[in-house]
Design a protein around this motif. Structure first.
Motif, PDB file in Angstrom:
ATOM      1  N   GLY A 160       0.675  -1.115   0.048  1.00  0.00           N
ATOM      2  CA  GLY A 160       0.292  -0.021   0.252  1.00  0.00           C
ATOM      3  C   GLY A 160       1.039   1.118   0.173  1.00  0.00           C
ATOM      4  O   GLY A 160       2.197   1.313  -0.619  1.00  0.00           O
ATOM      5  N   GLU A 195      -2.504   3.905   2.533  1.00  0.00           N
ATOM      6  CA  GLU A 195      -3.756   3.388   1.770  1.00  0.00           C
ATOM      7  C   GLU A 195      -3.245   1.548   1.236  1.00  0.00           C
ATOM      8  O   GLU A 195      -2.135   1.041   1.485  1.00  0.00           O
ATOM      9  CB  GLU A 195      -3.238   4.209   0.419  1.00  0.00           C
ATOM     10  CG  GLU A 195      -4.605   2.575  -1.355  1.00  0.00           C
ATOM     11  CD  GLU A 195      -4.438   3.697  -2.203  1.00  0.00           C
ATOM     12  OE1 GLU A 195      -4.363   4.943  -2.496  1.00  0.00           O
ATOM     13  OE2 GLU A 195      -2.477   3.107  -3.044  1.00  0.00           O
ATOM     14  N   THR A 196      -4.259   1.291   1.977  1.00  0.00           N
ATOM     15  CA  THR A 196      -4.155  -0.638   1.620  1.00  0.00           C
ATOM     16  C   THR A 196      -5.368  -1.693   1.215  1.00  0.00           C
ATOM     17  O   THR A 196      -5.891  -0.575   0.700  1.00  0.00           O
ATOM     18  CB  THR A 196      -4.470  -0.758   3.629  1.00  0.00           C
ATOM     19  OG1 THR A 196      -5.707  -0.541   3.833  1.00  0.00           O
ATOM     20  CG2 THR A 196      -3.013  -0.108   4.549  1.00  0.00           C
ATOM     21  N   TRP A 197      -4.570  -2.419   0.493  1.00  0.00           N
ATOM     22  CA  TRP A 197      -5.471  -3.061  -0.370  1.00  0.00           C
ATOM     23  C   TRP A 197      -5.725  -4.567   0.647  1.00  0.00           C
ATOM     24  O   TRP A 197      -5.133  -5.566   1.898  1.00  0.00           O
ATOM     25  CB  TRP A 197      -5.008  -4.087  -1.248  1.00  0.00           C
ATOM     26  CG  TRP A 197      -3.784  -2.515  -1.785  1.00  0.00           C
ATOM     27  CD1 TRP A 197      -2.837  -1.648  -1.885  1.00  0.00           C
ATOM     28  CD2 TRP A 197      -4.745  -2.134  -2.852  1.00  0.00           C
ATOM     29  NE1 TRP A 197      -3.013  -0.680  -3.105  1.00  0.00           N
ATOM     30  CE2 TRP A 197      -4.167  -1.590  -3.328  1.00  0.00           C
ATOM     31  CE3 TRP A 197      -5.590  -2.441  -4.432  1.00  0.00           C
ATOM     32  CZ2 TRP A 197      -4.248  -0.793  -4.840  1.00  0.00           C
ATOM     33  CZ3 TRP A 197      -5.978  -1.855  -4.717  1.00  0.00           C
ATOM     34  CH2 TRP A 197      -5.578  -0.985  -5.667  1.00  0.00           C
ATOM     35  N   CYS A 236      -4.299 -13.039  -3.453  1.00  0.00           N
ATOM     36  CA  CYS A 236      -4.622 -12.302  -2.499  1.00  0.00           C
ATOM     37  C   CYS A 236      -5.932 -12.163  -1.909  1.00  0.00           C
ATOM     38  O   CYS A 236      -7.005 -11.022  -1.141  1.00  0.00           O
ATOM     39  CB  CYS A 236      -5.627 -10.615  -3.528  1.00  0.00           C
ATOM     40  SG  CYS A 236      -4.659 -10.185  -4.895  1.00  0.00           S
ATOM     41  N   ASP A 271       0.844  -4.838 -12.137  1.00  0.00           N
ATOM     42  CA  ASP A 271      -0.214  -3.929 -11.353  1.00  0.00           C
ATOM     43  C   ASP A 271      -1.492  -4.992 -11.089  1.00  0.00           C
ATOM     44  O   ASP A 271      -2.304  -4.034 -10.488  1.00  0.00           O
ATOM     45  CB  ASP A 271      -0.030  -3.147 -10.355  1.00  0.00           C
ATOM     46  CG  ASP A 271      -0.806  -2.352 -11.398  1.00  0.00           C
ATOM     47  OD1 ASP A 271      -1.235  -2.574 -12.659  1.00  0.00           O
ATOM     48  OD2 ASP A 271      -0.908  -1.005 -11.904  1.00  0.00           O
ATOM     49  N   LYS A 320      -3.774  -5.409  -8.153  1.00  0.00           N
ATOM     50  CA  LYS A 320      -5.014  -4.423  -7.530  1.00  0.00           C
ATOM     51  C   LYS A 320      -6.281  -4.933  -7.898  1.00  0.00           C
ATOM     52  O   LYS A 320      -8.176  -4.577  -7.265  1.00  0.00           O
ATOM     53  CB  LYS A 320      -4.647  -3.260  -8.635  1.00  0.00           C
ATOM     54  CG  LYS A 320      -3.469  -2.872  -7.179  1.00  0.00           C
ATOM     55  CD  LYS A 320      -2.225  -2.212  -7.351  1.00  0.00           C
ATOM     56  CE  LYS A 320      -2.017  -1.192  -6.975  1.00  0.00           C
ATOM     57  NZ  LYS A 320      -1.228   0.702  -6.965  1.00  0.00           N
ATOM     58  N   ARG A 373      -9.348  -4.677  -2.951  1.00  0.00           N
ATOM     59  CA  ARG A 373     -10.373  -3.677  -2.877  1.00  0.00           C
ATOM     60  C   ARG A 373      -9.925  -2.957  -2.167  1.00  0.00           C
ATOM     61  O   ARG A 373      -8.627  -3.054  -0.885  1.00  0.00           O
ATOM     62  CB  ARG A 373     -11.945  -3.857  -1.812  1.00  0.00           C
ATOM     63  CG  ARG A 373     -11.417  -4.595  -0.404  1.00  0.00           C
ATOM     64  CD  ARG A 373     -12.629  -4.894   0.488  1.00  0.00           C
ATOM     65  NE  ARG A 373     -12.553  -5.300   1.786  1.00  0.00           N
ATOM     66  CZ  ARG A 373     -12.544  -4.600   2.481  1.00  0.00           C
ATOM     67  NH1 ARG A 373     -12.518  -3.470   2.583  1.00  0.00           N
ATOM     68  NH2 ARG A 373     -12.866  -5.426   3.931  1.00  0.00           N
ATOM     69  N   ARG A 374      -9.914  -1.406  -2.769  1.00  0.00           N
ATOM     70  CA  ARG A 374      -8.852  -0.474  -2.118  1.00  0.00           C
ATOM     71  C   ARG A 374      -9.343   0.287  -0.336  1.00  0.00           C
ATOM     72  O   ARG A 374     -10.429   0.655  -0.941  1.00  0.00           O
ATOM     73  CB  ARG A 374      -8.344   0.540  -2.652  1.00  0.00           C
ATOM     74  CG  ARG A 374      -7.531   1.567  -2.532  1.00  0.00           C
ATOM     75  CD  ARG A 374      -6.964   2.543  -4.091  1.00  0.00           C
ATOM     76  NE  ARG A 374      -7.354   2.470  -5.478  1.00  0.00           N
ATOM     77  CZ  ARG A 374      -6.360   2.628  -5.671  1.00  0.00           C
ATOM     78  NH1 ARG A 374      -5.127   3.298  -5.476  1.00  0.00           N
ATOM     79  NH2 ARG A 374      -6.447   2.115  -7.218  1.00  0.00           N
ATOM     80  N   THR A 414      -8.703   3.674   1.994  1.00  0.00           N
ATOM     81  CA  THR A 414      -8.004   4.527   2.634  1.00  0.00           C
ATOM     82  C   THR A 414      -8.057   4.899   4.046  1.00  0.00           C
ATOM     83  O   THR A 414      -9.403   4.543   4.238  1.00  0.00           O
ATOM     84  CB  THR A 414      -8.023   6.285   1.635  1.00  0.00           C
ATOM     85  OG1 THR A 414      -7.913   5.835   0.626  1.00  0.00           O
ATOM     86  CG2 THR A 414      -7.677   7.071   1.978  1.00  0.00           C
TER      87      THR A 414
END
Length: 513
Positions: free
Chosen positions: A136, A150-152, A181, A484, A487, A491-492, A494
């Motif tokens: 992130g 910002e993490t995933w 993932c 990438d 991604k 899901r992102r 913030t």
């Protein structure tokens, strides 16, 4: 649901001369009444029958995928990568057998069958490294005593729909990333290649046994026909639908998923072009064009279909290509000397012949395209790759025909060639052959090719897993495999963290009470 077939795939030849083929060590499903048939394009023989899922089965499949996701997302990503590493090991051990099964069921020559399994191994290696690099960001905050992150996070159950032409590699591109993932995977293979999917599932199950505690139904194979697939796509429990196939199919998937705002990864059709400039190495061009246009019997989404040749070298290159086409060996893909195997079925052959008839009506001069290899039986469809000299980019040239047809046209300026390259509804792959640095740089610039892939001094096919794969316009805009692309399966989030004692607001807003 599955029963052992001992070591045989088939007992019901409907055509051809092969009789029974071996299952190459995989215990695949036996014939059941109402089951789906797998027919080898090599000679029209039935390879076997598999269980046919019905629309009523979709809800249970989705429910099991949700349960598996809930457990798998709790596993740390590096451990998830370990499972994918073990899958890669199983693929290495079974590469020869699985590659041959791909040839049997999809009609690919043996080298291409093996190459497809190697793609699976390569994406497993990529995903294992990725499992420790799901990075992130830390972002500077405008507020004092704050930081932003910002993490995933895992996305949810993923539905992967694959096409017959790459029956196992495309699943691996998606599944290896989805698994590291933190997602569960439901695989809906093409109705034309169900056996290869079941074989891969057996290898995955072996990897799970070596791994230990893996949630049940983490990967499910769901064989069924169109209505069953439509029911899966419509199920709101699938957070992502990755679909590879025709643009028509992609439009239907997108329309079905849009009401629930779920994510799609669409890798659809392509009408790929190569530009050969006057400075090009014509021997290099000949080799690049022949493989890209005739390889896999023209049944790659990145197959070369349009060739634009500078008028100063057009006649020389076309003569060289015709000579090369005469040397292409078309026949049994299990013969190591064969370069081009069969079309997948009769419908593909008929579409090819219709396209060639249209090309003739529109002023084209056709070399090749006739049916060949009668010794393989009346239910197998082998064709000579066709080279069609066209006066211009007519209506049929702008269509995608999934067969070995190469339309060749002249151009006078690079701007003209780039405009022709871009003047189709698809935007998957493209290439240019030139020794002029300015021409190559223009081609890959914002003013050049409008495709997702733009190669220099090679053909448009043969993508590597390190780069994201996909294209624009009617190709769907999705990206699979490397870079990438991971991604798309996460899901992102913030996050802002206040580690101070006051509460400053963003943008300097004051709201004192």
């Amino acid at each position: 649901m599955a029963t052992e077939m001992d070591s045989e795939i088939v007992n019901e030849p409907v055509g051809g001369k092969s009789g029974t083929r071996r299952a190459l060590g995989f215990d695949l499903e036996a014939g059941v009444e109402g089951g789906m048939r797998s027919i080898s394009p090599i000679d029209g023989c039935v390879l076997g029958h598999v269980h046919r899922n019905m629309p009523a089965d979709a809800a249970g499949i989705a429910a099991r995928a949700v349960m598996a996701f809930d457990a798998w997302r709790r596993v740390p990503a590096p451990q998830r990568g370990e499972l994918v590493r073990l899958l890669g090991n199983e693929l290495r051990a079974a590469k020869t057998e699985l590659g041959r099964l791909v040839s049997l069921e999809a009609g690919k020559i043996e080298q291409e069958g093996l190459g497809e399994v190697q793609e699976m191994i390569d994406i497993c290696d990529f995903a294992v490294g990725l499992s420790r690099q799901l990075y992130g960001l830390t972002i500077a905050s405008e507020r004092p005593d704050h930081k932003m992150l910002e993490t995933w996070h895992p996305l949810g159950p993923c539905l992967v729909i694959t096409a017959f032409n790459f029956p196992v590699a495309v699943w691996a591109w998606n599944a290896a990333l989805a698994l590291v993932c933190g997602n569960s995977v439901v695989w809906k293979p093409s109705e034309k290649t169900p056996l290869t999917a079941l074989a891969v599932k057996q290898l995955f199950d072996k990897a799970c046994q070596a791994f230990g505690a893996v949630p049940g139904d983490l990967v499910q194979v769901a064989n069924g026909e169109r209505e069953f697939g439509e029911t899966l796509v419509a199920d709101a429990r699938f957070a992502l639908v990755s679909a590879t196939g025709s643009t028509r199919m992609g439009r239907q998937v997108a329309a079905a998923v849009a009401p629930r705002f779920a994510r799609t990864i669409l890798e659809l059709g392509g009408n790929n072009a190569t530009i050969v400039c006057k400075t090009a190495d014509l021997e290099l061009a000949r080799r690049a064009v022949v493989f890209a246009a005739a390889g896999t019997a023209g049944q790659r989404c990145t197959s070369l279909r349009r060739l634009f040749v500078h008028e100063s070298v057009h006649d020389e290159l076309v003569a060289s290509l015709k000579a090369a086409y005469r040397q292409i060996r078309v026949g049994d893909p299990l013969d190591g000397q064969t370069l081009v195997g069969p079309l997948i079925d009769r419908a593909a052959f008929e579409r090819m012949q219709h396209a060639l008839a249209c090309a003739r009506e529109q002023g084209g001069k056709v070399t090749g395209g006739e049916r060949t290899a009668p010794e393989m039986g009346e239910h197998a469809y082998y064709v000579r790759p066709a080279l069609v000299e066209m006066p211009s980019q007519t209506a049929i040239v702008r269509e995608e025909t999934f067969a070995p047809i190469l339309y060749v046209m002249k151009f006078a300026s690079l701007d003209e060639a780039i405009a022709l390259n871009n003047a189709v509804s698809y935007g998957l792959s493209s290439s240019i052959l030139t020794h002029d640095l300015r021409e190559s740089e223009r081609f890959v610039s914002a003013l050049g090719s409008d495709c997702g892939i733009a190669n220099v001094n090679m053909g448009p096919s043969g993508a590597e897993i390190g780069g994201a794969f996909g294209g624009e316009k009617d190709t769907g805009g999705g990206r699979e495999s490397g870079s990438d692309a991971w991604k798309g399966y996460m899901r992102r989030m913030t996050t802002a963290i206040n580690y101070g004692e006051s509460l400053p607001l963003a943008q300097g807003v004051r709201f004192d009470v």
